[in-house]
Write a protein that holds these residues in place. Sequence first.
Motif: not given
Lengths: 147, 438
Positions: A6-7, A59-61, A103-104, B430-432
Amino acid sequence: MKRIYAKEDVCIGCHLCEIHCQVEHSSSRNIIKTFKTEQPPPPRIMVQEEGPVSFALQCRHCPEPYCAYACIAGAIYQDQATGEVIQDREKCIGCWTCVLSCTKGAIRPDVRGPRKAAKCDLCPGREVPACVEMCPNDALYILEEDP
Amino acid sequence: MATKKFDYLIVGNSAGGIGCVEGIRRAGQKGSIAVVSDEDCHTYARPLITHLIEGDVEMKGMDFRPRNFYGSFGVEPFLGYRAEGLDLEKRSVRLRPTNGGTRHTLRFDRLLIATGGKPFIPPMAGLDLDGVTPMITLKQSLDVRGRLGRVRRAVVLGAGLIGTKTAEALAHRVESVSMVELADRILSPVTDPVSSAMATESFRNNGVEVLLNTTIEEVRGDARGRVKEVKLKDGSVLPCDLLVIAIGVRPRTELAEEGGVALVSMKLGGGIEVDVKMRTSAEGVYACGDCAHAHDFVTGGMRLLPLWPNAYIGGRIAGLNMAGAEHSHRWATNMNSVDFFGFPMVSAGFTLKPEKKGYEEIVRHEGGQYAKIVLKDDVIQGLIMAGHVDRAGIYLGLMREKVKTTSFKEQLLTDEFAVVHLPAEVKERIKQPITEIE
């Protein structure tokens, strides 16, 4: 693999990504039916706002997916070829261990019918995930990264 | 009798054993692996055995990994064999078939002991009656499932995780269910009085009788040797044709003991002693899961944590390390997540505020939703969420990373609390995606 970022500088917190995520994961895939006649699914992306700052997160996969490691049903796994973290909704029993492990905060309960966890699946069958395609500000973009 | 040699021998085919296989292969090691279990079946999701009774999961849903798992990971399975006679000089174990078949001797280079737990059975007459069972194996669950047609009244002794999930399952299938618990509340190690009372209410609303501060004194059978009734401490009698004993599990350490692998004292639970790399006192021998101790990231100490995620991650880290990597298991604490009749509840770390200086708790309780955070000097040390569990993992992450919450403490329990409220540097991290296991 595809990973969505995201920007923050152009996200205005309009929540359209959430709306289109819900439509994409509804039974009709029709925006009016989804919200007027069906029980809409929970969005698998979440817009977060604090003052002028806003962004969407899903989800960051993760290459080290603790949700998959914690899953008591064997319902979450990492695709060996693509690195995507995949949930087998059939196997999910809605125990929420993954909700507690992420944790996200990117996995949420879906309690419309039989309880299931809901997370970003990168829109299988679509070239570009719905949230990315429908964002009016191009605030979401895809990076092709090594798993 | 045949002797075979393996690079990696894994005793246990549940979370820890499977985690170990996946860890070894993740580290890129191609060495030979054998997996041994005294249960004669494909690896299954043990916590789901009560769902098999409830009927919302069928046999197919029990598979913890696809049926081609052993083949695709290059594992030779020895299922239906009890491992015994661990000899650390010869580096071997003997396999005794539990269901017919030939004896084997397996030699190994590295060994994982992931033998799990065994039910704690109190010394009490009548527990050998037909219709009395613990609930920790697939076989026990299938046995109960098979006799449901003949069961009208069930009693569950113990209201821990296994007892409560068993009572929930039975409530869907039989006429009456009573859950008997010695403590003054259900799920006491993973709740506080408020959240426990909320969970109790969901049981009572669904027809389960919850009896607290009492226990079974005597189990009585009929002339044909079938359980007929239980007598409680207060003298009352509950008729039943099924009694499930679920008052806890103990580490299963016989194999380790035979080999002279060090255990911790009984005062600390008596499991196999390990370090954060999952190494035992014996060279090349590792242990994880319900049979071993684990590092608790909240207290910083080692303790028994008989929980599925702890077993899997401990096994995975053991596997990585057995294959030559250097990782530590610092992802465990007293963490639990359950759902009863649609009432969700999670907890982690301290569920009660320790009566020590520096600790405080913040609480939000509105209608059917409850949240409590235990802090020490503004660092999260404990969490309970009941009735809603959205974003619980954010708190767990902050707890694990020991993030000071001072600048956003006011927002912690608000509806919208999310990653955006965290200090910039924590937020960006945490965003990563998580790319490394510790």
